[in-house]
Design a protein around this motif. Structure first.
Motif, PDB file in Angstrom:
ATOM      1  N   LEU A   4       0.855  -1.187   0.000  1.00 41.08           N
ATOM      2  CA  LEU A   4       0.000   0.000   0.000  1.00 41.08           C
ATOM      3  C   LEU A   4       0.893   1.241   0.000  1.00 41.08           C
ATOM      4  O   LEU A   4       1.622   1.479   0.962  1.00 41.08           O
ATOM      5  CB  LEU A   4      -0.910  -0.007   1.232  1.00 41.08           C
ATOM      6  CG  LEU A   4      -1.837   1.170   1.431  1.00 41.08           C
ATOM      7  CD1 LEU A   4      -2.812   1.297   0.265  1.00 41.08           C
ATOM      8  CD2 LEU A   4      -2.596   1.032   2.727  1.00 41.08           C
ATOM      9  N   THR A   5       0.865   2.010  -1.087  1.00 39.39           N
ATOM     10  CA  THR A   5       1.711   3.195  -1.200  1.00 39.39           C
ATOM     11  C   THR A   5       1.011   4.382  -0.558  1.00 39.39           C
ATOM     12  O   THR A   5      -0.089   4.753  -0.962  1.00 39.39           O
ATOM     13  CB  THR A   5       2.026   3.501  -2.675  1.00 39.39           C
ATOM     14  OG1 THR A   5       2.649   2.354  -3.252  1.00 39.39           O
ATOM     15  CG2 THR A   5       2.945   4.695  -2.795  1.00 39.39           C
ATOM     16  N   SER A  37     -19.500  -9.179   3.532  1.00 40.81           N
ATOM     17  CA  SER A  37     -19.026  -8.077   2.698  1.00 40.81           C
ATOM     18  C   SER A  37     -18.474  -6.914   3.516  1.00 40.81           C
ATOM     19  O   SER A  37     -17.784  -6.053   2.977  1.00 40.81           O
ATOM     20  CB  SER A  37     -20.149  -7.577   1.791  1.00 40.81           C
ATOM     21  OG  SER A  37     -21.236  -7.132   2.562  1.00 40.81           O
ATOM     22  N   ARG A  38     -18.729  -6.862   4.814  1.00 37.17           N
ATOM     23  CA  ARG A  38     -18.185  -5.788   5.653  1.00 37.17           C
ATOM     24  C   ARG A  38     -16.704  -6.084   5.895  1.00 37.17           C
ATOM     25  O   ARG A  38     -16.316  -7.213   6.182  1.00 37.17           O
ATOM     26  CB  ARG A  38     -18.921  -5.734   6.982  1.00 37.17           C
ATOM     27  CG  ARG A  38     -18.435  -4.664   7.922  1.00 37.17           C
ATOM     28  CD  ARG A  38     -19.297  -4.672   9.189  1.00 37.17           C
ATOM     29  NE  ARG A  38     -18.923  -3.612  10.084  1.00 37.17           N
ATOM     30  CZ  ARG A  38     -18.040  -3.734  11.069  1.00 37.17           C
ATOM     31  NH1 ARG A  38     -17.426  -4.903  11.257  1.00 37.17           N
ATOM     32  NH2 ARG A  38     -17.764  -2.726  11.840  1.00 37.17           N
ATOM     33  N   VAL A  39     -15.877  -5.038   5.803  1.00 40.50           N
ATOM     34  CA  VAL A  39     -14.431  -5.209   5.892  1.00 40.50           C
ATOM     35  C   VAL A  39     -13.882  -4.339   7.018  1.00 40.50           C
ATOM     36  O   VAL A  39     -14.228  -3.160   7.129  1.00 40.50           O
ATOM     37  CB  VAL A  39     -13.764  -4.795   4.553  1.00 40.50           C
ATOM     38  CG1 VAL A  39     -12.266  -4.788   4.679  1.00 40.50           C
ATOM     39  CG2 VAL A  39     -14.210  -5.698   3.432  1.00 40.50           C
ATOM     40  N   HIS A  79     -20.442  -0.776   0.252  1.00 44.35           N
ATOM     41  CA  HIS A  79     -20.673  -1.448  -1.024  1.00 44.35           C
ATOM     42  C   HIS A  79     -21.229  -2.852  -0.797  1.00 44.35           C
ATOM     43  O   HIS A  79     -21.047  -3.432   0.268  1.00 44.35           O
ATOM     44  CB  HIS A  79     -19.368  -1.542  -1.831  1.00 44.35           C
ATOM     45  CG  HIS A  79     -18.760  -0.208  -2.111  1.00 44.35           C
ATOM     46  ND1 HIS A  79     -19.310   0.681  -2.997  1.00 44.35           N
ATOM     47  CD2 HIS A  79     -17.659   0.389  -1.612  1.00 44.35           C
ATOM     48  CE1 HIS A  79     -18.554   1.774  -3.024  1.00 44.35           C
ATOM     49  NE2 HIS A  79     -17.559   1.616  -2.199  1.00 44.35           N
ATOM     50  N   ARG A  80     -21.866  -3.394  -1.817  1.00 45.50           N
ATOM     51  CA  ARG A  80     -22.431  -4.741  -1.705  1.00 45.50           C
ATOM     52  C   ARG A  80     -21.368  -5.814  -1.849  1.00 45.50           C
ATOM     53  O   ARG A  80     -21.494  -6.894  -1.302  1.00 45.50           O
ATOM     54  CB  ARG A  80     -23.509  -4.938  -2.772  1.00 45.50           C
ATOM     55  CG  ARG A  80     -24.739  -4.129  -2.484  1.00 45.50           C
ATOM     56  CD  ARG A  80     -25.745  -4.222  -3.591  1.00 45.50           C
ATOM     57  NE  ARG A  80     -26.230  -5.599  -3.764  1.00 45.50           N
ATOM     58  CZ  ARG A  80     -27.310  -5.903  -4.461  1.00 45.50           C
ATOM     59  NH1 ARG A  80     -28.009  -4.949  -5.042  1.00 45.50           N
ATOM     60  NH2 ARG A  80     -27.678  -7.141  -4.588  1.00 45.50           N
ATOM     61  N   GLU A  87     -11.249  -2.338  -1.292  1.00 42.42           N
ATOM     62  CA  GLU A  87     -10.613  -1.180  -1.939  1.00 42.42           C
ATOM     63  C   GLU A  87     -10.908   0.097  -1.167  1.00 42.42           C
ATOM     64  O   GLU A  87     -10.017   0.942  -0.974  1.00 42.42           O
ATOM     65  CB  GLU A  87     -11.101  -1.063  -3.379  1.00 42.42           C
ATOM     66  CG  GLU A  87     -10.624  -2.187  -4.276  1.00 42.42           C
ATOM     67  CD  GLU A  87     -11.366  -2.247  -5.605  1.00 42.42           C
ATOM     68  OE1 GLU A  87     -12.329  -1.474  -5.795  1.00 42.42           O
ATOM     69  OE2 GLU A  87     -10.981  -3.071  -6.445  1.00 42.42           O
ATOM     70  N   ALA A  88     -12.158   0.247  -0.712  1.00 44.95           N
ATOM     71  CA  ALA A  88     -12.529   1.450   0.048  1.00 44.95           C
ATOM     72  C   ALA A  88     -11.752   1.516   1.360  1.00 44.95           C
ATOM     73  O   ALA A  88     -11.293   2.592   1.763  1.00 44.95           O
ATOM     74  CB  ALA A  88     -14.038   1.456   0.319  1.00 44.95           C
ATOM     75  N   ALA A  89     -11.580   0.384   2.040  1.00 36.71           N
ATOM     76  CA  ALA A  89     -10.836   0.359   3.299  1.00 36.71           C
ATOM     77  C   ALA A  89      -9.361   0.709   3.068  1.00 36.71           C
ATOM     78  O   ALA A  89      -8.768   1.460   3.850  1.00 36.71           O
ATOM     79  CB  ALA A  89     -10.965  -1.013   3.956  1.00 36.71           C
TER      80      ALA A  89
END
Length: 141
Positions: A4-5, A37-39, A79-80, A87-89
């Motif tokens: 992760l940059t 789906s929750r991260v 997101h579903r 990606e959002a996290a």
């Protein structure tokens, strides 16, 4: 997966990230009840090798209220699909760390208003006062 940059020269390796998945509330219909789906993405600031000691200290100060035992955790469940939440996290974590380690802004140099600025301010106040004076009813009647 690639590291992760955060910014050039600062990368968090995949090995330092901890993922947890659970069932999400929100959109998804019946699928919500069957997919994780929750991260939750956690990163141990205290144990990281990605930051120099000075940056680590700056991040510790700025993220203090978000850290639990030196670990920063972000959650994504909007997101579903689990992949989109992952990606959002990642984006959220990178943004938090980026803002936490950026250098402080330069100190403000004290300045005084110029003569022209003072004159403009006073003339604007006089114009406004005149407008208000003209609104008043006549006292003669």
């Amino acid at each position: 997966m690639a590291p992760l940059t955060i910014r050039p020269g600062v990368e968090i390796s995949e090995a330092e990230l901890r993922w947890r998945f659970s069932r999400s509330s929100g959109p998804g219909g019946q699928g919500v009840n069957t997919t994780d789906s929750r991260v939750e993405l956690s990163w141990d600031l205290e144990a990281t090798t990605a930051l120099r000691p000075a940056l680590k200290e700056r991040a510790r100060e700025r993220l203090g209220n978000r850290l639990v035992d030196g670990v920063l955790t972000v959650v994504a469940s909007e997101h579903r699909a689990q992949l989109r939440n992952r990606e959002a996290a990642l984006d959220r974590l990178a943004d938090l760390v980026r803002r936490a380690i950026e250098p402080p802004p330069p100190p403000r140099r004290a300045t005084r208003p110029s003569r022209g600025a003072k004159e403009r301010r006073i003339s604007a106040k006089k114009r406004r006062g005149e407008i208000k004076r003209l609104r008043r009813p006549d006292d003669g009647g």
